[in-house]
Design an enzyme around this catalytic site. Structure first.
Site, PDB file in Angstrom:
ATOM      1  N   HIS A 233      -5.132   3.745  -6.851  1.00  0.00           N
ATOM      2  CA  HIS A 233      -5.825   4.811  -6.029  1.00  0.00           C
ATOM      3  C   HIS A 233      -7.239   4.779  -6.205  1.00  0.00           C
ATOM      4  O   HIS A 233      -7.919   4.577  -5.156  1.00  0.00           O
ATOM      5  CB  HIS A 233      -5.408   6.398  -6.432  1.00  0.00           C
ATOM      6  CG  HIS A 233      -5.810   7.170  -5.488  1.00  0.00           C
ATOM      7  ND1 HIS A 233      -5.522   7.461  -4.351  1.00  0.00           N
ATOM      8  CD2 HIS A 233      -6.959   8.069  -5.692  1.00  0.00           C
ATOM      9  CE1 HIS A 233      -6.311   8.465  -3.647  1.00  0.00           C
ATOM     10  NE2 HIS A 233      -7.420   8.830  -4.577  1.00  0.00           N
ATOM     11  N   TYR A 237     -11.778   4.057  -3.806  1.00  0.00           N
ATOM     12  CA  TYR A 237     -13.141   4.573  -4.135  1.00  0.00           C
ATOM     13  C   TYR A 237     -13.936   3.248  -4.389  1.00  0.00           C
ATOM     14  O   TYR A 237     -15.332   2.802  -4.134  1.00  0.00           O
ATOM     15  CB  TYR A 237     -13.461   5.208  -5.263  1.00  0.00           C
ATOM     16  CG  TYR A 237     -12.602   6.603  -5.061  1.00  0.00           C
ATOM     17  CD1 TYR A 237     -12.751   7.464  -3.741  1.00  0.00           C
ATOM     18  CD2 TYR A 237     -11.439   6.853  -5.839  1.00  0.00           C
ATOM     19  CE1 TYR A 237     -12.065   8.691  -3.629  1.00  0.00           C
ATOM     20  CE2 TYR A 237     -10.666   7.848  -5.609  1.00  0.00           C
ATOM     21  CZ  TYR A 237     -10.753   8.851  -4.608  1.00  0.00           C
ATOM     22  OH  TYR A 237      -9.840   9.673  -4.336  1.00  0.00           O
ATOM     23  N   HIS A 384      -3.607   7.348   7.615  1.00  0.00           N
ATOM     24  CA  HIS A 384      -4.593   7.905   6.778  1.00  0.00           C
ATOM     25  C   HIS A 384      -5.595   6.841   6.264  1.00  0.00           C
ATOM     26  O   HIS A 384      -6.688   7.091   6.415  1.00  0.00           O
ATOM     27  CB  HIS A 384      -3.804   8.713   5.664  1.00  0.00           C
ATOM     28  CG  HIS A 384      -4.791   8.774   4.409  1.00  0.00           C
ATOM     29  ND1 HIS A 384      -5.646   9.782   4.278  1.00  0.00           N
ATOM     30  CD2 HIS A 384      -4.959   8.477   3.266  1.00  0.00           C
ATOM     31  CE1 HIS A 384      -6.346   9.742   3.290  1.00  0.00           C
ATOM     32  NE2 HIS A 384      -5.860   8.939   2.504  1.00  0.00           N
ATOM     33  N   PHE A 385      -4.883   5.723   5.521  1.00  0.00           N
ATOM     34  CA  PHE A 385      -5.914   5.100   4.956  1.00  0.00           C
ATOM     35  C   PHE A 385      -6.586   4.022   6.107  1.00  0.00           C
ATOM     36  O   PHE A 385      -7.677   3.425   6.106  1.00  0.00           O
ATOM     37  CB  PHE A 385      -5.291   4.127   4.032  1.00  0.00           C
ATOM     38  CG  PHE A 385      -4.073   3.339   4.127  1.00  0.00           C
ATOM     39  CD1 PHE A 385      -4.205   2.248   5.003  1.00  0.00           C
ATOM     40  CD2 PHE A 385      -3.015   3.623   3.610  1.00  0.00           C
ATOM     41  CE1 PHE A 385      -3.261   1.225   5.169  1.00  0.00           C
ATOM     42  CE2 PHE A 385      -1.638   2.698   3.674  1.00  0.00           C
ATOM     43  CZ  PHE A 385      -2.014   1.688   4.643  1.00  0.00           C
ATOM     44  N   HIS A 386      -6.177   4.154   7.389  1.00  0.00           N
ATOM     45  CA  HIS A 386      -6.871   3.476   8.501  1.00  0.00           C
ATOM     46  C   HIS A 386      -8.221   4.085   8.981  1.00  0.00           C
ATOM     47  O   HIS A 386      -8.993   3.637   9.401  1.00  0.00           O
ATOM     48  CB  HIS A 386      -5.926   3.173   9.566  1.00  0.00           C
ATOM     49  CG  HIS A 386      -5.227   1.761   9.703  1.00  0.00           C
ATOM     50  ND1 HIS A 386      -4.133   1.711   8.916  1.00  0.00           N
ATOM     51  CD2 HIS A 386      -5.418   0.618  10.138  1.00  0.00           C
ATOM     52  CE1 HIS A 386      -3.613   0.579   8.854  1.00  0.00           C
ATOM     53  NE2 HIS A 386      -4.506  -0.255   9.647  1.00  0.00           N
ATOM     54  N   ARG A 449       6.918   3.810   7.187  1.00  0.00           N
ATOM     55  CA  ARG A 449       5.834   3.050   6.906  1.00  0.00           C
ATOM     56  C   ARG A 449       6.472   1.473   6.561  1.00  0.00           C
ATOM     57  O   ARG A 449       7.875   1.548   6.236  1.00  0.00           O
ATOM     58  CB  ARG A 449       5.036   3.188   6.073  1.00  0.00           C
ATOM     59  CG  ARG A 449       5.471   3.485   4.815  1.00  0.00           C
ATOM     60  CD  ARG A 449       4.388   3.750   3.799  1.00  0.00           C
ATOM     61  NE  ARG A 449       3.277   2.843   3.483  1.00  0.00           N
ATOM     62  CZ  ARG A 449       2.218   3.001   2.452  1.00  0.00           C
ATOM     63  NH1 ARG A 449       2.438   3.874   1.433  1.00  0.00           N
ATOM     64  NH2 ARG A 449       1.443   2.012   2.379  1.00  0.00           N
ATOM     65  N   ARG A 450       5.868   0.476   6.624  1.00  0.00           N
ATOM     66  CA  ARG A 450       6.327  -0.740   6.200  1.00  0.00           C
ATOM     67  C   ARG A 450       7.670  -1.153   6.824  1.00  0.00           C
ATOM     68  O   ARG A 450       8.722  -1.787   6.082  1.00  0.00           O
ATOM     69  CB  ARG A 450       6.474  -1.085   4.661  1.00  0.00           C
ATOM     70  CG  ARG A 450       5.319  -0.410   3.862  1.00  0.00           C
ATOM     71  CD  ARG A 450       5.477  -0.927   2.412  1.00  0.00           C
ATOM     72  NE  ARG A 450       4.586  -0.346   1.575  1.00  0.00           N
ATOM     73  CZ  ARG A 450       4.853   0.886   0.615  1.00  0.00           C
ATOM     74  NH1 ARG A 450       5.755   1.519   0.912  1.00  0.00           N
ATOM     75  NH2 ARG A 450       3.829   0.914  -0.186  1.00  0.00           N
TER      76      ARG A 450
END
Length: 562
Positions: A233, A237, A384-386, A449-450
């Site tokens: 995680h 950052y 989300h992470f895209h 996903r995946r």
């Protein structure tokens, strides 16, 4: 031309970090390009279109959807982001302090990254490490993948030392002075990453490398997952903070204004140091063997990490409004229209910030102990992470090329190349927004996903509409990527040089509210103390659970499912 070349050589002799930074950037963007070429095939899969038979004919070494997904994730989420961070977060403080970094170590870090990348890439391309970018055991890849990845990641520890050495030398020459803003950001960033990367280092040294070399029979999947998410995680950052450093210190200048508050920027980065790492259990809400109390504590701490991003939104928006009004903007929203929308160096990070808003809201859902169960392991998560890494981080990196490449190479960027850059960033933003809608929507309809869902085209008829969004997004993003490739290499391969561009200072923004004579700034400048606090938080957040897990190891043998 010979005169120009000799002048550039003189610039590189005076500032040798420019060439090393360029090598990091070029290698990073090559990884982004190769990894992104697999992206449309992932998008088409989530549009129920199986394009992998075509890909196998074009690239015979690609044996499966999961190999393509592994290459896409590793190259984009790990390789590109790390190399960009190693470029930006060493070069910016060196130029701010006007000090030369340790060039022997800078080249050592580049060669470690390059060699590690090559060693890890060989089994990936040979379909011997199709373990996705999370490489969860008991999926077992070739030992060369784990060894290469370890060397690649450890190259960042050399970068950490380089920046800490710069800071130490500056402090010795300027006793009692507050660390300059960009350098403060870089030091805090690298210390955050050191704490965060320990989880991945422990996983590799204690488990993955001995296991892959055949020294041990098996690995405990839960322990490995826990150590991975110790790093997994806060790596978000690690992606994000180089972009934030540019947004705080370069973007206001590109907009024609100033940064409204130096202390707010410092406080945001300090909070990331404290709060980024003790949050990993929110990725393991569904995992057994971890006390729910600790999961809840990590959930709350994850929600706290939203605070520095909200502070960033306020500070940057205020800085942009100041710039817009300096440029003649009037009325409630007239300042927005007055901003330099013809400058890709400005437009790219601003569009990324706009995409980051719904991405951050989705992150609140992911961090919630209860709401996460609705979207866990669905297409919502890559949606989300895209919005995070593929929008804000990537767009900011793309936009940085328009001021960074001339500074590193002396090669000018023409008006035509800037217009092409505008088309690229708008198309990239549009494609990512369409994809975000499609993936989030599909996730709410329980599309996993995946998953190679295009092989089972009748499994999700209720998700037909969001799947159309994903197909459209894949096409738009492919066009944007091809235009970006053309634009990037048209600059890199250009023979025109203007040495004065390479000799010019970086466009750091001035500040309205500075750090002078502020108790809060002096307290925040005690970076060693805050690093110790952050380390204690990590020990408290992970120590009890890891002690329990290490006391009840349940190793299982490796699996190969591809």
């Amino acid at each position: 031309m010979a005169v120009r070349a000799s002048e550039i050589s003189r610039v590189y002799e005076a500032y040798p970090e420019k060439k090393a930074t360029l090598y990091f950037l070029v290698l990073g963007f090559l990884a982004l390009i190769v990894g992104s070429l697999f992206g449309p095939f992932q998008a088409l899969n989530y549009g129920n279109v199986d394009a992998y038979p075509l890909l196998k004919r074009l690239l015979p070494f690609v044996q499966s959807y999961y190999q393509g997904l592994t290459l896409h994730g590793v190259l984009n989420a790990i390789v590109f982001t790390q190399l960009f961070a190693q470029a930006i977060m060493v070069y910016l403080p060196a130029r701010e302090l006007n000090m030369r970094p340790n060039m022997g170590l800078m080249w050592l870090s580049w060669w470690m990254a390059f060699i590690g990348l090559v060693v890890a890439a060989l089994p990936l391309l040979a379909n011997e490490a199709t373990v996705l970018y999370t490489f969860y055991p008991p999926l077992k890849g070739h030992w060369a993948f784990y060894l290469g990845a370890s060397v690649f990641v450890l190259s960042t520890w050399v970068s950490i030392y380089i920046v800490l050495d710069l800071w130490r030398r500056w402090k010795a020459a300027n006793p009692g002075k507050v660390t300059p803003l960009v350098t403060y950001m870089a030091v805090v960033f690298w210390l955050m990453w050191f704490l965060a990367s320990l989880g991945l280092v422990l996983e590799a040294v204690l488990f993955l490398l001995p296991w892959s070399f055949g020294l041990v029979e098996g690995v405990d999947p839960l322990v490995a997952r826990t150590l991975f998410w110790w790093t997994g995680h806060p790596i978000v950052y690690f992606w994000l903070l180089p972009a934030y450093a540019i947004i705080y210190t370069i973007l206001p200048k590109q907009a024609g204004g100033k940064l409204v508050s130096d202390p707010m920027a410092r406080l945001a980065f300090l909070l990331f140091l404290l709060l980024s790492t003790p949050v990993g259990f929110h990725h393991q809400f569904a995992d057994p063997g971890i006390d729910p109390t600790w999961k809840m504590i990590h959930s709350v701490l994850t929600l706290f990490v939203a605070v520095p991003s909200l502070m960033t939104a306020f500070t940057v928006a205020a800085s942009l409004e100041f710039a817009g009004r300096l440029r003649g903007g009037r009325g409630l929203f007239g300042w927005i229209r007055a901003l330099p929308w013809d400058n890709p160096a400005f437009v790219a990070p601003v569009l990324g910030l706009l995409g980051f808003i719904p991405g951050g809201a989705g992150g609140i859902v992911n961090a919630s102990f209860t709401l996460d169960y609705v979207v866990h392991n669905t297409a919502w998560v890559p949606g989300h992470f895209h919005l995070q890494v593929a929008s804000l981080v990537t767009l900011t990196a793309m936009g940085s090329l328009y001021w960074l490449l001339p500074n590193l190479t002396g090669k000018p960027i023409s008006d035509a190349q800037r217009r092409l850059g505008l088309a690229v960033v708008w198309l990239w933003f549009l494609g990512m927004m369409i994809m975000a809608v499609g993936l989030h929507w599909a996730g709410l309809l329980n599309v996993p996903r995946r998953a190679y869902i295009a092989q089972v085209p009748d499994a999700y008829p209720h998700a037909a509409v969001p799947m159309v969004f994903n197909v459209l997004a894949g096409i738009v993003l492919l066009v944007a990527l091809l235009l970006f490739i053309y634009g990037l290499f048209s600059v890199l391969l250009s023979r025109e040089r203007k040495p004065e561009l390479a000799e010019a200072p970086l466009p750091f923004a001035e500040v309205i509210s500075g750090p002078e004579d502020r108790r809060l700034v002096l307290a925040m400048d005690r970076i060693g103390f805050w690093f110790a606090v952050a380390a204690i938080l990590v020990v408290l957040a992970y120590g009890p659970t890891l002690v329990q897990l290490f006391g009840h190891l349940n190793p299982v043998p490796g699996w190969r499912l591809w």
